[in-house]
Design a protein around this motif. Structure first.
Motif, mmCIF file in Angstrom:
data_model
loop_
_atom_site.group_PDB
_atom_site.id
_atom_site.type_symbol
_atom_site.label_atom_id
_atom_site.label_comp_id
_atom_site.label_asym_id
_atom_site.label_seq_id
_atom_site.Cartn_x
_atom_site.Cartn_y
_atom_site.Cartn_z
ATOM 1 N N GLY A 130 0.806 -1.215 0.000
ATOM 2 C CA GLY A 130 0.000 0.000 0.000
ATOM 3 C C GLY A 130 0.841 1.267 0.000
ATOM 4 N N TYR A 131 2.138 1.120 0.063
ATOM 5 C CA TYR A 131 3.073 2.243 0.061
ATOM 6 C C TYR A 131 4.049 1.989 -1.086
ATOM 7 N N ASP A 132 4.621 3.004 -1.629
ATOM 8 C CA ASP A 132 5.488 2.861 -2.799
ATOM 9 C C ASP A 132 6.943 2.701 -2.376
ATOM 10 N N LEU A 133 7.283 1.502 -1.915
ATOM 11 C CA LEU A 133 8.647 1.249 -1.457
ATOM 12 C C LEU A 133 9.282 0.129 -2.277
ATOM 13 N N ALA A 134 10.413 0.430 -2.849
ATOM 14 C CA ALA A 134 11.184 -0.579 -3.582
ATOM 15 C C ALA A 134 12.283 -1.089 -2.654
ATOM 16 N N GLU A 135 12.923 -2.171 -3.058
ATOM 17 C CA GLU A 135 14.052 -2.684 -2.288
ATOM 18 C C GLU A 135 15.241 -1.740 -2.431
ATOM 19 N N PRO A 136 16.081 -1.592 -1.459
ATOM 20 C CA PRO A 136 16.099 -2.247 -0.158
ATOM 21 C C PRO A 136 15.216 -1.545 0.890
ATOM 22 N N ASP A 137 14.559 -0.444 0.482
ATOM 23 C CA ASP A 137 13.745 0.289 1.450
ATOM 24 C C ASP A 137 12.614 -0.557 2.018
ATOM 25 N N GLN A 138 12.068 -1.455 1.228
ATOM 26 C CA GLN A 138 10.996 -2.302 1.735
ATOM 27 C C GLN A 138 11.502 -3.176 2.887
ATOM 28 N N THR A 139 12.687 -3.719 2.747
ATOM 29 C CA THR A 139 13.270 -4.517 3.824
ATOM 30 C C THR A 139 13.533 -3.655 5.056
ATOM 31 N N HIS A 140 14.017 -2.438 4.844
ATOM 32 C CA HIS A 140 14.218 -1.520 5.971
ATOM 33 C C HIS A 140 12.882 -1.267 6.676
ATOM 34 N N ALA A 141 11.829 -1.085 5.899
ATOM 35 C CA ALA A 141 10.502 -0.807 6.469
ATOM 36 C C ALA A 141 9.955 -2.015 7.224
ATOM 37 N N VAL A 142 10.179 -3.232 6.717
ATOM 38 C CA VAL A 142 9.746 -4.442 7.430
ATOM 39 C C VAL A 142 10.427 -4.486 8.797
ATOM 40 N N ARG A 143 11.710 -4.204 8.822
ATOM 41 C CA ARG A 143 12.455 -4.208 10.081
ATOM 42 C C ARG A 143 11.968 -3.098 11.011
ATOM 43 N N LEU A 144 11.649 -1.942 10.455
ATOM 44 C CA LEU A 144 11.130 -0.838 11.264
ATOM 45 C C LEU A 144 9.811 -1.223 11.912
ATOM 46 N N LEU A 145 8.897 -1.788 11.139
ATOM 47 C CA LEU A 145 7.594 -2.175 11.691
ATOM 48 C C LEU A 145 7.770 -3.180 12.830
ATOM 49 N N GLY A 146 8.566 -4.211 12.600
ATOM 50 C CA GLY A 146 8.792 -5.214 13.639
ATOM 51 C C GLY A 146 9.404 -4.606 14.889
ATOM 52 N N SER A 147 10.347 -3.700 14.708
ATOM 53 C CA SER A 147 11.006 -3.059 15.850
ATOM 54 C C SER A 147 10.039 -2.195 16.636
ATOM 55 N N VAL A 148 9.247 -1.399 15.939
ATOM 56 C CA VAL A 148 8.309 -0.508 16.620
ATOM 57 C C VAL A 148 7.226 -1.315 17.331
ATOM 58 N N PHE A 149 6.633 -2.278 16.633
ATOM 59 C CA PHE A 149 5.565 -3.073 17.253
ATOM 60 C C PHE A 149 6.083 -3.799 18.485
ATOM 61 N N HIS A 150 7.198 -4.501 18.315
ATOM 62 C CA HIS A 150 7.731 -5.277 19.434
ATOM 63 C C HIS A 150 8.195 -4.368 20.565
ATOM 64 N N GLY A 151 8.861 -3.292 20.226
ATOM 65 C CA GLY A 151 9.337 -2.372 21.255
ATOM 66 C C GLY A 151 8.196 -1.782 22.069
ATOM 67 N N TYR A 152 7.157 -1.322 21.388
ATOM 68 C CA TYR A 152 6.027 -0.721 22.094
ATOM 69 C C TYR A 152 5.337 -1.753 22.983
ATOM 70 N N VAL A 153 5.058 -2.912 22.394
ATOM 71 C CA VAL A 153 4.371 -3.966 23.142
ATOM 72 C C VAL A 153 5.193 -4.386 24.359
ATOM 73 N N ASN A 185 5.896 8.911 3.116
ATOM 74 C CA ASN A 185 6.933 9.924 2.798
ATOM 75 C C ASN A 185 8.311 9.384 3.128
ATOM 76 N N TRP A 186 8.577 8.161 2.684
ATOM 77 C CA TRP A 186 9.832 7.499 3.016
ATOM 78 C C TRP A 186 11.000 8.353 2.530
ATOM 79 N N PRO A 187 12.000 8.563 3.394
ATOM 80 C CA PRO A 187 13.121 9.420 3.003
ATOM 81 C C PRO A 187 14.000 8.763 1.939
ATOM 82 N N ALA A 188 14.488 9.615 1.028
ATOM 83 C CA ALA A 188 15.414 9.128 0.009
ATOM 84 C C ALA A 188 16.758 8.854 0.662
ATOM 85 N N PRO A 189 17.512 7.896 0.102
ATOM 86 C CA PRO A 189 18.827 7.594 0.698
ATOM 87 C C PRO A 189 19.774 8.786 0.592
#
Length: 189
Positions: A130-153, A185-189
């Motif tokens: 649902g967001y326009d992310l290509a690799e490797p940003d998609q992998t970075h985003a997967v890791r971000l989601l897991g980190s935020v969810f797990h950290g908050y919980v 609004n994913w930041p450009a490298p």
């Protein structure tokens, strides 16, 4: 002799329930034997040792989480999918704290590759469609989601937010809003 009715599946499910009651770190073959009022040796035809039992509980938890995630994501996209996916993790951790802890168990590479853990990454990538992310940003985003969810919980379950305002549900909603804004609004490298 193995008591009739004891199966590996039944033992693993009982171990998962025990983890929710007393904590994942307290689950052992001995504790499970006490639960069933059998000798420890009678369980060894079903599980090799406590590590094997814990690994099986972790695999059960990962499968349950993946099933919930798939159900929650069906027909959703964008922020709606992101919120549903986030809520699956938070709700599961609240309902099953021992199983959630089990899902964090580090698995050996072969077991991990064959586990439902792979489905979790696939589900996160489905959310990210649902967001326009290509690799490797998609992998970075997967890791971000897991980190935020797990950290908050983890912080919430540990009582880290219990003595301050605003309400944790309000914060959770704002966290999801912030993740949505970041992903759009994913930041450009």
């Amino acid at each position: 002799m193995v008591r009739v009715g004891l199966t590996t599946d039944r033992l693993v499910r009982a171990g998962a329930e025990l983890a929710d009651e007393v904590g994942f770190d307290q689950v052992t073959v001995s504790a499970l034997a006490r639960h069933f009022d059998v000798k420890v040796a009678s369980l060894y035809s079903h599980v090799r040792n406590s590590h094997d039992l814990k690994t099986r509980i972790a695999l059960l938890a990962l499968a349950e989480l993946a099933d919930r995630g798939a159900t929650a994501l069906a027909g959703r996209a964008g922020k709606d999918a992101l919120a549903a996916f986030a809520d699956v993790y938070r709700d599961y951790a609240r309902e099953h704290p021992g199983r959630y802890a089990a899902a964090q168990l580090r698995l050996d590479p072969k077991t991990a590759a064959a586990s439902a853990g792979v489905r979790h990454a696939e589900l996160a990538r489905a959310v990210l469609r649902g967001y326009d992310l290509a690799e490797p940003d998609q992998t970075h985003a997967v890791r971000l989601l897991g980190s935020v969810f797990h950290g908050y919980v983890s912080l919430e379950m540990g009582g880290g937010f219990s003595h301050s305002a605003p309400d944790t549900q309000e914060t959770w909603t704002r966290v999801v809003d912030a993740l949505d804004a970041l992903l759009r609004n994913w930041p450009a490298p």
